[in-house]
Write an enzyme that holds these catalytic residues in place. Structure first.
Site, mmCIF file in Angstrom:
data_model
loop_
_atom_site.group_PDB
_atom_site.id
_atom_site.type_symbol
_atom_site.label_atom_id
_atom_site.label_comp_id
_atom_site.label_asym_id
_atom_site.label_seq_id
_atom_site.Cartn_x
_atom_site.Cartn_y
_atom_site.Cartn_z
ATOM 1 N N ARG A 60 0.827 -1.214 0.000
ATOM 2 C CA ARG A 60 0.000 0.000 0.000
ATOM 3 C C ARG A 60 0.863 1.265 0.000
ATOM 4 O O ARG A 60 0.513 2.269 -0.621
ATOM 5 C CB ARG A 60 -0.923 -0.017 1.223
ATOM 6 C CG ARG A 60 -1.846 1.199 1.354
ATOM 7 C CD ARG A 60 -2.758 1.044 2.569
ATOM 8 N NE ARG A 60 -3.463 2.275 2.892
ATOM 9 C CZ ARG A 60 -4.648 2.623 2.423
ATOM 10 N NH1 ARG A 60 -5.272 1.819 1.572
ATOM 11 N NH2 ARG A 60 -5.229 3.768 2.788
ATOM 12 N N LEU A 73 -7.021 7.457 -1.533
ATOM 13 C CA LEU A 73 -7.058 6.029 -1.197
ATOM 14 C C LEU A 73 -8.042 5.839 -0.056
ATOM 15 O O LEU A 73 -8.001 6.564 0.938
ATOM 16 C CB LEU A 73 -5.678 5.527 -0.760
ATOM 17 C CG LEU A 73 -4.660 5.211 -1.852
ATOM 18 C CD1 LEU A 73 -3.275 5.073 -1.237
ATOM 19 C CD2 LEU A 73 -5.037 3.932 -2.586
ATOM 20 N N SER A 74 -8.931 4.861 -0.186
ATOM 21 C CA SER A 74 -9.837 4.531 0.911
ATOM 22 C C SER A 74 -9.072 3.800 2.006
ATOM 23 O O SER A 74 -7.945 3.332 1.804
ATOM 24 C CB SER A 74 -10.994 3.660 0.410
ATOM 25 O OG SER A 74 -11.824 4.381 -0.473
ATOM 26 N N ALA A 75 -9.692 3.682 3.167
ATOM 27 C CA ALA A 75 -9.071 2.984 4.289
ATOM 28 C C ALA A 75 -8.893 1.507 3.954
ATOM 29 O O ALA A 75 -9.702 0.919 3.231
ATOM 30 C CB ALA A 75 -9.929 3.137 5.538
#
Length: 358
Positions: free
Chosen positions: A38, A63-65
């Protein structure tokens, strides 16, 4: 949205936390998450935040969690050979993980509103293919990204087996999204503050299941105030692979399978990274902040509290790896080594290696 699991020190540690919290539940999803770091999708100045379970936004890049992506990957129920459409594809992080599961005979398309984000995604994809050892451990369906508004997709576009929308969908657009889905397909999208899984069961029938309460910025709608007619978004064509490309896929597959069989016959395994001993935690409620659009809003979430030293010792004993007498190999790119010793011209070896330099 995020904060559901504790921060990790690196990508593997983050995945351990997501598994422990049951956000990652299947082996194929775990393998995809471990294969794609990530942190590689963050700008260098912000990489220290990559392994926190929090969304990240810088300019148009978002970016989402990790907990959200985990639920999405599990809900999509991906299989080799499926077609996938990512609406609001962003950095390409999710699309790249999907490509590792659907494999070279799948279809992997993404639509992103911002041109600079599409360029960023293509750079990250190129870096993964050229530099990541994970690329040689999987059969990969390379994502193809196009610039456009996902609410402006051409009406004659083909349908997909799996679709994900990474922005909040208004109820008015729910049927628009459903039409893009094949019968038997799965659509995952945030609608009315719920991450929802929709399965198309027939020509005019669907089944819906709420997965998780979420807060997403809404889809951007094109303004019609100026009366300008916007061009419809043309999705990438679904093409048949060339004989040359098919040959490369099958040669790499054969060599990879032979290497795996050889390792099993000799009782050899690749080195397993030392698992970090972590304290088991219990949850407690704290106040934190989440992004909703461009605003920070206070929200109560579950956090964690360390257990006693005696409980910590028990956990350490449970997590110790017992590898017995198995011989451990250092991490090497076996597929690359096999290709390099083939009696082939250097240009053909480079093609089989996707022109990777290491």
């Amino acid at each position: 949205m995020g904060g559901a699991v504790s921060a990790g020190e690196d990508n593997d540690d983050l995945i351990d936390n997501l598994k422990e919290a049951q956000y990652i539940r299947t082996d194929k999803v775990e393998q995809a998450f471990r294969a794609i770091d990530r942190g590689d999708y963050y700008l260098d100045d912000y990489r220290d935040n990559a392994y926190k379970d929090l969304a990240w936004k810088h300019g148009n890049i978002h970016l989402s969690a990790p907990c959200i992506y985990s639920e999405v990957m599990e809900a999509l129920k991906l299989q080799p050979g499926l077609s996938f459409l990512n609406l609001g594809s962003g950095t390409g992080y999710l699309s790249t993980m999907v490509g590792l599961i659907i494999g070279p005979f799948g279809v992997n398309h993404g639509v992103e509103l911002h041109k600079d984000v599409v360029e960023y995604a293509r750079e990250k994809l190129d870096d993964f293919i050229k530099n990541s050892d994970s690329f040689d451990k999987f059969e990969f369906c390379e994502p193809v990204f196009v610039v456009g508004n996902c609410l402006e997709i051409s009406t004659d576009s083909h349908q997909y087996d799996r679709i994900y929308c990474g922005a909040g969908v208004q109820k008015d657009h729910e049927n628009y999204m459903k039409v893009l889905l094949k019968i038997g397909g799965i659509l995952v999208m945030p609608i009315e503050d719920q991450l929802t899984q929709i399965t198309r069961t027939g020509q005019c029938s669907w089944e819906s299941k709420n997965i998780l309460a979420v807060s997403f910025a809404p889809l951007v709608q094109q303004s019609r105030a100026d009366g300008e007619k916007h061009d419809a978004v043309q999705l990438p064509p679904v093409t048949v692979r060339s004989l040359q490309d098919l040959s490369r896929i099958y040669i790499r597959r054969t060599l990879r399978n032979l290497a795996n069989e050889d390792s099993q016959d000799k009782g050899l395994v690749q080195r397993v990274p030392q698992k970090r001993k972590r304290r088991r935690c219990r949850r407690r409620r704290i106040n934190t902040y989440v992004f909703v659009g461009n605003q920070l809003i206070p929200q109560t979430v579950e956090s964690e509290e360390e257990q006693t030293e005696e409980e910590h010792k028990e956990v350490e004993e449970e997590e110790e790896r017992d590898i017995g007498d198995i011989e451990i190999l250092k991490q090497v790119n076996v597929l690359r080594d096999q290709i390099m010793v083939l009696p082939l011209p250097e240009s053909l070896k480079a093609y089989l290696l996707y022109y990777r330099e290491k």
